[in-house]
Design an enzyme around this catalytic site. Structure first.
Site, PDB file in Angstrom:
ATOM      1  CE  LYS A  11      -4.513  -1.687   2.635  1.00 39.31           C
ATOM      2  NZ  LYS A  11      -4.668  -1.848   3.389  1.00 39.31           N
ATOM      3  CG  PHE A  59     -14.117   0.736   6.715  1.00 42.06           C
ATOM      4  CD1 PHE A  59     -13.276   0.029   5.196  1.00 42.06           C
ATOM      5  CD2 PHE A  59     -14.562  -0.337   7.063  1.00 42.06           C
ATOM      6  CE1 PHE A  59     -13.369  -1.152   5.172  1.00 42.06           C
ATOM      7  CE2 PHE A  59     -14.967  -1.262   6.851  1.00 42.06           C
ATOM      8  CZ  PHE A  59     -14.361  -1.368   6.315  1.00 42.06           C
ATOM      9  NE  ARG A  87      -5.833 -12.490   5.091  1.00 44.29           N
ATOM     10  CZ  ARG A  87      -6.110 -11.304   4.747  1.00 44.29           C
ATOM     11  NH1 ARG A  87      -7.012  -9.823   4.277  1.00 44.29           N
ATOM     12  NH2 ARG A  87      -7.587 -11.092   6.643  1.00 44.29           N
ATOM     13  NE  ARG A 104      -2.124  -6.082   6.847  1.00 47.33           N
ATOM     14  CZ  ARG A 104      -2.809  -6.638   6.526  1.00 47.33           C
ATOM     15  NH1 ARG A 104      -2.825  -8.087   7.101  1.00 47.33           N
ATOM     16  NH2 ARG A 104      -3.596  -7.111   4.875  1.00 47.33           N
ATOM     17  CG  ASN A 114      -3.670  -2.221   6.325  1.00 47.80           C
ATOM     18  OD1 ASN A 114      -3.584  -2.034   5.760  1.00 47.80           O
ATOM     19  ND2 ASN A 114      -4.834  -3.494   6.749  1.00 47.80           N
ATOM     20  CG  HIS A 117      -5.125  -6.796  -0.496  1.00 46.43           C
ATOM     21  ND1 HIS A 117      -6.437  -6.349   0.568  1.00 46.43           N
ATOM     22  CD2 HIS A 117      -5.368  -7.641  -0.990  1.00 46.43           C
ATOM     23  CE1 HIS A 117      -6.822  -7.018  -0.548  1.00 46.43           C
ATOM     24  NE2 HIS A 117      -6.446  -7.980  -0.935  1.00 46.43           N
TER      25      HIS A 117
END
Length: 151
Positions: A11, A59, A87, A104, A114, A117
């Site tokens: 991100k 959000f 993940r 993270r 965070n 993705h």
């Protein structure tokens, strides 16, 4: 050998912090194969479609604006249980709930920033890959290291 693909996006916050190489390194060292990578500022339309399942949530607008605010490094990784393990490598969506050693957990502090993705299911991975990449952008190649990674 049965493998699957997952979609991972670094991100804008992580791009600005210089974390692209670190995140790529984590996936490479795990043994996953990079099948595609592109560096772009995604359009608002692309981000809205990507996060369509969250439309109407409090959000949503902030997330869409953030993701379209700067460069993103979009990638396809392939390997055994790439979605599930990807993940786990990323950690919980809220970095404060992520274990040390996860991406993270090591580099995120705030839920709204965070770092990355990762697809949450094989179905989501397939949808996200088709959304972000054309088939011609996905590379097919053999790695000589495969026998050292998989039985």
């Amino acid at each position: 050998m049965s493998t699957e693909q997952t979609f991972i996006a670094v991100k804008p916050d992580a791009v600005q912090r210089g974390l692209i190489g670190y995140i790529i390194s984590k996936f490479e060292l795990k043994g996953y194969k990079l099948r595609a990578l592109k560096f772009l500022v995604p359009s608002r339309d692309l981000v809205e479609e990507h996060y369509a399942e969250h439309k109407g949530k409090p959000f949503y607008e902030k997330l869409v604006g953030f993701m379209a605010s700067g460069p993103v490094c979009a990638m396809i990784w392939e390997g055994k249980q790439a979605v599930k393990t990807g993940r786990l490598m990323l950690g919980a969506s809220n970095p404060l709930d992520s274990a040390p050693g996860t991406i993270r957990g090591d580099y995120g502090i705030d839920l709204g920033r965070n770092v990355c993705h990762g697809s949450d299911s094989i179905e989501s991975a397939n949808r996200e890959i088709k959304l972000w990449f054309q088939p011609s952008e996905i590379q097919v190649y053999d790695r000589t290291i495969e026998p050292w990674i998989y039985e």
